[in-house]
Motif scaffolding. Structure first.
Motif, short mmCIF file in Angstrom:
data_model
loop_
_atom_site.label_atom_id
_atom_site.label_comp_id
_atom_site.label_asym_id
_atom_site.label_seq_id
_atom_site.Cartn_x
_atom_site.Cartn_y
_atom_site.Cartn_z
N THR A 31 1.79 6.46 -6.90
CA THR A 31 0.67 7.29 -7.35
C THR A 31 0.94 8.76 -7.06
O THR A 31 0.67 9.64 -7.90
CB THR A 31 -0.63 6.85 -6.65
OG1 THR A 31 -0.86 5.47 -6.91
CG2 THR A 31 -1.80 7.66 -7.14
N SER A 32 1.48 9.05 -5.87
CA SER A 32 1.76 10.44 -5.50
C SER A 32 2.84 11.03 -6.41
O SER A 32 2.76 12.20 -6.81
CB SER A 32 2.22 10.51 -4.04
OG SER A 32 1.20 10.03 -3.19
N LEU A 33 3.89 10.25 -6.73
CA LEU A 33 4.95 10.73 -7.64
C LEU A 33 4.38 11.00 -9.03
O LEU A 33 4.75 12.00 -9.69
CB LEU A 33 6.08 9.70 -7.71
CG LEU A 33 6.96 9.59 -6.45
CD1 LEU A 33 7.93 8.42 -6.58
CD2 LEU A 33 7.73 10.89 -6.22
N MET A 34 3.49 10.13 -9.48
CA MET A 34 2.85 10.33 -10.78
C MET A 34 2.03 11.63 -10.78
O MET A 34 2.08 12.41 -11.73
CB MET A 34 1.97 9.14 -11.11
CG MET A 34 1.27 9.23 -12.47
SD MET A 34 2.41 9.08 -13.86
CE MET A 34 2.66 7.31 -13.88
N GLN A 35 1.27 11.82 -9.68
CA GLN A 35 0.47 13.05 -9.58
C GLN A 35 1.36 14.28 -9.51
O GLN A 35 1.05 15.33 -10.07
CB GLN A 35 -0.42 13.00 -8.33
CG GLN A 35 -1.55 11.98 -8.42
CD GLN A 35 -2.33 11.87 -7.13
OE1 GLN A 35 -1.92 12.44 -6.13
NE2 GLN A 35 -3.42 11.11 -7.16
N LEU A 36 2.54 14.14 -8.84
CA LEU A 36 3.48 15.25 -8.74
C LEU A 36 4.02 15.62 -10.11
O LEU A 36 4.19 16.80 -10.44
CB LEU A 36 4.62 14.83 -7.81
CG LEU A 36 5.60 15.91 -7.39
CD1 LEU A 36 4.89 16.97 -6.57
CD2 LEU A 36 6.74 15.30 -6.57
N ALA A 80 4.61 -1.95 -8.16
CA ALA A 80 3.94 -0.73 -7.72
C ALA A 80 4.44 0.48 -8.52
O ALA A 80 3.69 1.45 -8.70
CB ALA A 80 4.15 -0.52 -6.22
N PHE A 81 5.71 0.42 -9.02
CA PHE A 81 6.30 1.57 -9.73
C PHE A 81 6.35 1.33 -11.23
O PHE A 81 7.00 2.12 -11.95
CB PHE A 81 7.72 1.83 -9.21
CG PHE A 81 7.76 2.10 -7.73
CD1 PHE A 81 7.50 3.38 -7.25
CD2 PHE A 81 8.07 1.09 -6.83
CE1 PHE A 81 7.54 3.62 -5.88
CE2 PHE A 81 8.10 1.34 -5.47
CZ PHE A 81 7.84 2.61 -4.98
N ILE A 82 5.68 0.26 -11.73
CA ILE A 82 5.80 -0.10 -13.14
C ILE A 82 5.26 0.98 -14.06
O ILE A 82 5.81 1.24 -15.14
CB ILE A 82 5.12 -1.46 -13.41
CG1 ILE A 82 5.43 -1.98 -14.81
CG2 ILE A 82 3.63 -1.37 -13.15
CD1 ILE A 82 6.88 -2.28 -15.03
N ASP A 83 4.18 1.66 -13.64
CA ASP A 83 3.61 2.72 -14.48
C ASP A 83 4.60 3.85 -14.66
O ASP A 83 4.81 4.37 -15.77
CB ASP A 83 2.32 3.24 -13.85
CG ASP A 83 1.20 2.23 -13.89
OD1 ASP A 83 1.42 1.12 -14.43
OD2 ASP A 83 0.10 2.51 -13.37
N LEU A 84 5.23 4.25 -13.53
CA LEU A 84 6.22 5.33 -13.61
C LEU A 84 7.43 4.90 -14.45
O LEU A 84 7.95 5.69 -15.26
CB LEU A 84 6.68 5.70 -12.19
CG LEU A 84 5.88 6.77 -11.45
CD1 LEU A 84 6.39 6.90 -10.03
CD2 LEU A 84 6.00 8.11 -12.18
N SER A 96 0.83 -1.20 0.00
CA SER A 96 0.00 0.00 0.00
C SER A 96 0.87 1.25 0.00
O SER A 96 0.59 2.22 -0.73
CB SER A 96 -0.91 -0.01 1.23
OG SER A 96 -1.61 1.21 1.34
N ALA A 97 1.94 1.25 0.81
CA ALA A 97 2.82 2.42 0.88
C ALA A 97 3.51 2.64 -0.47
O ALA A 97 3.59 3.79 -0.96
CB ALA A 97 3.85 2.21 1.98
N CYS A 98 3.99 1.56 -1.09
CA CYS A 98 4.67 1.71 -2.39
C CYS A 98 3.70 2.20 -3.46
O CYS A 98 4.05 3.07 -4.28
CB CYS A 98 5.29 0.38 -2.81
SG CYS A 98 6.72 -0.08 -1.78
N LYS A 99 2.48 1.66 -3.46
CA LYS A 99 1.50 2.11 -4.45
C LYS A 99 1.15 3.58 -4.24
O LYS A 99 1.03 4.34 -5.20
CB LYS A 99 0.24 1.26 -4.34
CG LYS A 99 0.39 -0.12 -4.95
CD LYS A 99 -0.94 -0.86 -4.89
CE LYS A 99 -0.85 -2.23 -5.56
NZ LYS A 99 -2.13 -2.97 -5.52
N HIS A 100 0.97 3.94 -2.98
CA HIS A 100 0.64 5.33 -2.71
C HIS A 100 1.79 6.25 -3.12
O HIS A 100 1.57 7.34 -3.67
CB HIS A 100 0.33 5.51 -1.23
CG HIS A 100 -0.08 6.91 -0.87
ND1 HIS A 100 -1.30 7.45 -1.22
CD2 HIS A 100 0.59 7.90 -0.19
CE1 HIS A 100 -1.39 8.69 -0.78
NE2 HIS A 100 -0.23 8.99 -0.16
#
Length: 811
Positions: free
Chosen positions: A677-682, A726-730, A670-674
Motif C-alpha cells: 500500500t505504501s509503495l502504491m501511495q508513493l 499482498a503485491f498483486i495490485d502493484l 500485515s507488513a507486506c500489505k502495508h
C-alpha cells in the motif's frame, strides 16, 4: 305609789335574805363560811347587811355578858388558880430557857455538822442525778463522735447509718438538752454533707473511669484474644459454661488496680464481697482494675435518703455525656493502628463498666438504657470507621484494622451486645481492602514489568530449572530433554507475576478469616477479587507496557509469549483457590476466573502494537526512498533502501519463531500489505507529477524484490503464493504499463477472469496522466516524429477510454 310598794317589797326580801345568811353564819362551820359571805358581796345591800351583822353581834355580846355575870365566882377562882400557875410557868420557862441555851450551845456543832451533812447529801444527790443524765447522754455523744470519725474517714454509708440511729434512737431520750437541739439542727446539714461528699466521690469515680476506659478495654480485648486463641486450640472440645466463664473472666479482666478516688469502705453493701468470692473461685488471684465502691456507696446513700431516682438520672446523664466523648474519634485516627486501638479500647472499657454496673446493682442502669447506648455507639462507631477507613491506602493497615474490629466485636459479644452490624460493615471494609490491595499490586506489577529484560529465562543447571518450575507451573517434555544450558520460552516476569497473583489470593484469604463466612462466600470473594486483579490491575500494567513509546518488537513478541503462558496457568490458579477454600469450581453460585481475558486482550494489544510497530519501521525505511522519476536509464538492481527494508523484515520475522503461528503470519501479511500500500501511495502521490518508463522499470525491480521476499516464506504456514497476493495490485499495474497491454485491459475489463482484474481505471488513469505529461515535456520535438505522434495519440485514446470506463462505472 306603785314604786313605793315595789321598794318596800324588795326591802322585805333583802331583809329576809340577810336573816337567812346570818343564820347560816351562826350554824355553819367557819371553813365553809366563804361561799355564804360571797353571796353577800355579790349583792348590792352589803352595807345594810353589815348593819344587821353589827346588831346581831351586840345582841350576842349582851348575852355573853349576862352569862359571865351568872358564873362570876367560878371565874374569880379560875383567875386565882391561873395566877398560881403563872409563877410555876415562869419557873418552867426559865428552866426551859436555860435548858435551851445549854442545848443551843451544845447543838451548835451538831447543827453545823448536820448542815454539812445536808450539803453533802445534796451534792451526792446532784452527782447521782448528773451521773444518770451523763449515762443517758454519753451514748449520744459517742454516736456523734463516731459519726464525725466516719465523716472524717469518708465512710459515708456507715455515717448515714449512725446518723439514723442517732436521730431515731438516742436523741429523743435527751431532746431537752441544748446540745441535743444543736445536734438535731445539724442533722439535715450532715445529711446534705454526706450527699455532697458521696456525689463528689462519684464524680471523681466517673472522671477516673473516663481516663482509664482505654486500659479497661485493652485488658478486656486481650482476654478476648486469649480466649479466642484457646477456643481455636480446643475447637472440637466443647466446654460446659465456657461462655459464662468467658464473661466472668471479663468481669475480672484486670490484673492491676487503679488507685481509688476514696479509701475502700468496710464492705458497706456486701455486693463486692459476693463478687470477689465468686471471682476467687473461678479466677484465683485476680483483682478488679476499678474500685466500684463509690458507686455502690453513693447509690445506697441516695436510696436511704429517698433520692435514688435523682442519683440514677444523674449517673445516666453523666455516662451518656461520657459515651458521646468516647465515641468521638480523633481526627488522625486513620493514620496508625494505635489510633483505632485506643478508640476501640475506650468504647469496650465504657461498656464493660456499664455491664458490670448492670449486673452488680439493682436498677441503677437497666437493659433498655444499655441497649439505647449501644445502638448509639454502634451507629457512631460504624460511621466513624466508614469515614476513616476510606482514608487507608495501606492494605496491611486495613487488614490489621479488620482484625482489630473482629476482636472488638468478639469482646463485646461476650458481654451480650449484638455485633452483626459490625460484621456487615466489615464486608464494606473488605471492598476497601480489595481496592488497596489492587493499588499495591499495581505497583508490584509495574515494578516487575519495568525491571524485566523481556528475554527467555536461561538455565544452566537442574537446580535452576526446578526453581523456575517450582515458581510457575510449566511442563515441556521437549525442553526437559534438551541439555543444559537451555532457555524457557518466557521471561522473568511470568513466574514473578504468577507468584504475586498467588500472594494476592493469600492476602484476600487473610481478610476473610474470623468473619464467620461460609467457605462458599470466601471462595466467591477471592475469585471476584482475583478477577479484578487480572482484568483491571494486571491488564492496565500490561497495556501500559505495550503502549510505551520505546517498546521494541522483541519486547512485544516476548509479551505475547508470556501472556500465552500466563493464560494457560489460569487453570492452576483455579486449582490453587479450590485447595485453599475447599470449594469446587463446579459448585453452584461459584464465580469463575474470567480474568483469562486479560491475557488475551494484552496479547491482542501486543499483536496490534507489533503490526503498528512494523508498519512504522516500514514507513521509516520508505522515507529513505529517493526515486528519480524522470530518469531514462533502465536499472538493473533493487533500490538500496528496499534491500535494507527486506533484510530488516527477514531478521524480524526470524524472531517470531516462538510466536503462535497465526500471529506471525498475520504480522507478516500485515507488513507486506502495508509495504504494498505504501509503495502504491508513493507511486501515485500528488507530488510526483511526472514519471518516465525508466522510473517505472526501477520501481518494478523494487516490487520484484518484495515479491521475492514473499515467495521465500519468511514465516512458515502460508499456502503457496498467499503472501505474494499482498503485491498483486502493484504487479498488475506495473505489468500493464511496462508491457503497454492496454488493448487487453480495455477489452477484458469487467470480466471475472481478466488479466488485470486488480487494476483500478482511476489508478491507471492517474499514472497514465503523469506519463503523458512527461512525454510532452521531454519530447518537444516528438510531434515532428511520426512514431512519437502515434504514441501520444495512443495515450490520449487510452486516457479517453479510461475516463469512459470510470464514468460508466460510477453511473
Amino acid at each position: 305609789m306603785e314604786r313605793g310598794k315595789m321598794a318596800e317589797a324588795e326591802s322585805l326580801e333583802t331583809a329576809a335574805e340577810h336573816e337567812r345568811i346570818l343564820r347560816e353564819i351562826e350554824s355553819t362551820d367557819t371553813a365553809c363560811i366563804g361561799p355564804t359571805l360571797r353571796s353577800v358581796y355579790d349583792g348590792e345591800e352589803h352595807g345594810r347587811f353589815m348593819e344587821k351583822l353589827e346588831t346581831r353581834i351586840r345582841n350576842h355580846d349582851r348575852e355573853i355578858e349576862k352569862m359571865c355575870n351568872f358564873h362570876y365566882q367560878g371565874f374569880v377562882d379560875s383567875i386565882t388558880e391561873l395566877l398560881k400557875v403563872r409563877g410555876e410557868a415562869q419557873k418552867l420557862k426559865n428552866q426551859v430557857t436555860d435548858t435551851n441555851r445549854k442545848l443551843q450551845h451544845e447543838g451548835k456543832e451538831l447543827v453545823i455538822a448536820m448542815e454539812e451533812l445536808k450539803q453533802c447529801r445534796l451534792q451526792q444527790r446532784n452527782i447521782s442525778a448528773t451521773v444518770d443524765k451523763l449515762m443517758l447522754c454519753l451514748p449520744v455523744l459517742e454516736m456523734y463522735s463516731k459519726l464525725r470519725d466516719q465523716m472524717k474517714t469518708k465512710r459515708h454509708y456507715p455515717a448515714l447509718k449512725t446518723l439514723e440511729h442517732l436521730e431515731h434512737t438516742y436523741l429523743p431520750q435527751v431532746s431537752h438538752y441544748r446540745f441535743c437541739k444543736v445536734m438535731v439542727d445539724n442533722i439535715p446539714k450532715l445529711r446534705e454533707e454526706i450527699k455532697d461528699v458521696s456525689m463528689s466521690d462519684l464524680k471523681d469515680f466517673l472522671e477516673s473511669i473516663r481516663k482509664h476506659s482505654d486500659k479497661i478495654g485493652e485488658t478486656a480485648m486481650k482476654q478476648a484474644q486469649q480466649q479466642r486463641n484457646l477456643d481455636n486450640i480446643v475447637l472440637q472440645q466443647p466446654r460446659i459454661g465456657s461462655k459464662r466463664k468467658a464473661k466472668k473472666d471479663a468481669y475480672t479482666i484486670f490484673d492491676t488496680e487503679i488507685e481509688s478516688t476514696s479509701p475502700k469502705s468496710e464492705q458497706d453493701s456486701g455486693i463486692l464481697d459476693v463478687e470477689d468470692e465468686e471471682d476467687e473461685e473461678e479466677v484465683p488471684g485476680t483483682q478488679d482494675l476499678v474500685d466500684f465502691s463509690p458507686v455502690y456507696r453513693c447509690l445506697h446513700i441516695y436510696s436511704v435518703l429517698g433520692a435514688r431516682e435523682t442519683f440514677e438520672n444523674y449517673y445516666r446523664k453523666q455516662r451518656r455525656k461520657q459515651a458521646r466523648l468516647v465515641l468521638q474519634p480523633p481526627s488522625n485516627m486513620h493514620e496508625t493502628l494505635d489510633g483505632y486501638r485506643k478508640y476501640f479500647n475506650q468504647i469496650v472499657g465504657f461498656f464493660v463498666v456499664e455491664d458490670h454496673i448492670l449486673h452488680t446493682t439493682q436498677g441503677l442502669v437497666n437493659r433498655a438504657y444499655i441497649d439505647e447506648l449501644w445502638e448509639m455507639a454502634l451507629s457512631k462507631t460504624i460511621a466513624a470507621l466508614r469515614t476513616h477507613s476510606s482514608y487507608c491506602s495501606d492494605p496491611n493497615l486495613v487488614l490489621d484494622l479488620k482484625n482489630l474490629i473482629v476482636l472488638f466485636a468478639d469482646t463485646l459479644q461476650v458481654y451480650g451486645f449484638p455485633v452483626n452490624q459490625l460484621f456487615d460493615m466489615l464486608l464494606e471494609v473488605r471492598d476497601q481492602y480489595s481496592e488497596t490491595l489492587l493499588k499495591k499490586w499495581a505497583g508490584i506489577f509495574r515494578n516487575i514489568l519495568d525491571s524485566d529484560n523481556y528475554s527467555p529465562i536461561p538455565v544452566t543447571s537442574e537446580e535452576m530449572y526446578k526453581k523456575v518450575v517450582g515458581q510457575f507451573p510449566f511442563q515441556d517434555i521437549e525442553l526437559e530433554k534438551q541439555p543444559f544450558p537451555k532457555k524457557f520460552p518466557f521471561s522473568e516476569f511470568v513466574p514473578k507475576v504468577y507468584s504475586q497473583i498467588k500472594e494476592f489470593i493469600y492476602a484476600c484469604l487473610k481478610f476473610s478469616e474470623d468473619l464467620h463466612l461460609s467457605t462458599t462466600e470466601i471462595d466467591d470473594m477471592i475469585r471476584k477479587s482475583t478477577n479484578l486483579l487480572l482484568t483491571r490491575t494486571l491488564s492496565n500494567s500490561l497495556q501500559n507496557v505495550i503502549k510505551r513509546k520505546n517498546i521494541g518488537l522483541t519486547e512485544l513478541v516476548q509479551i505475547i509469549i508470556n501472556t500465552t503462558h500466563l493464560e494457560k496457568s489460569c487453570k492452576f490458579l483455579e486449582e490453587f483457590i479450590t485447595n485453599i477454600t475447599n470449594v469446587l469450581p463446579e459448585t453452584v453460585h461459584t464465580s469463575k476466573l474470567y480474568g483469562t481475558t486479560t491475557f488475551k486482550d494484552a496479547r491482542h494489544a501486543a499483536e496490534e502494537e507489533i503490526y503498528t510497530n512494523l508498519n512504522q519501521k516500514i514507513d521509516q525505511f520508505l522515507q529513505l526512498a529517493d526515486y528519480d522519476w524522470m530518469t531514462g536509464d533502465l536499472g538493473n538492481k533493487a533500490s538500496d533502501y528496499l534491500v535494507d527494508l527486506i533484510a530488516f523484515l527477514r531478521s524480524t520475522f526470524a524472531v517470531f519463531t516462538h510466536l503462535p503461528g497465526k500471529v506471525a503470519q498475520t504480522a507478516c501479511m500485515s507488513a507486506c500489505k502495508h509495504l504494498a500500500t505504501s509503495l502504491m501511495q508513493l507511486l501515485l502521490e500528488a507530488e510526483v507529477r511526472q514519471l518516465t518508463l525508466g522510473a517505472l522499470q526501477q520501481f518494478n525491480l523494487d516490487v520484484r524484490e518484495c515479491e521475492q521476499f514473499a515467495r521465500s516464506g519468511p514465516v512458515p504456514g502460508f499456502q503457496e503464493d498467499t503472501l505474494q497476493l499482498a503485491f498483486i495490485d502493484l504487479r498488475q499495474l506495473l505489468d500493464l504499463f511496462i508491457q503497454w497491454d492496454w488493448s487487453t485491459y480495455l477489452a477484458d475489463y469487467g470480466q471475472p477472469n481478466c488479466k488485470y482484474l486488480r487494476v483500478n481505471p482511476v489508478t491507471a488513469l492517474t499514472l497514465l496522466e503523469k506519463m503523458k505529461d512527461t512525454s510532452r515535456k521531454n519530447n518537444m520535438f516528438a510531434q515532428f516524429r511520426k512514431n512519437e505522434r502515434d504514441k501520444q495519440k495512443l495515450i490520449d485514446t487510452v486516457a479517453k477510454q479510461l475516463r469512459g470506463l470510470i464514468s460508466s462505472h460510477h453511473s
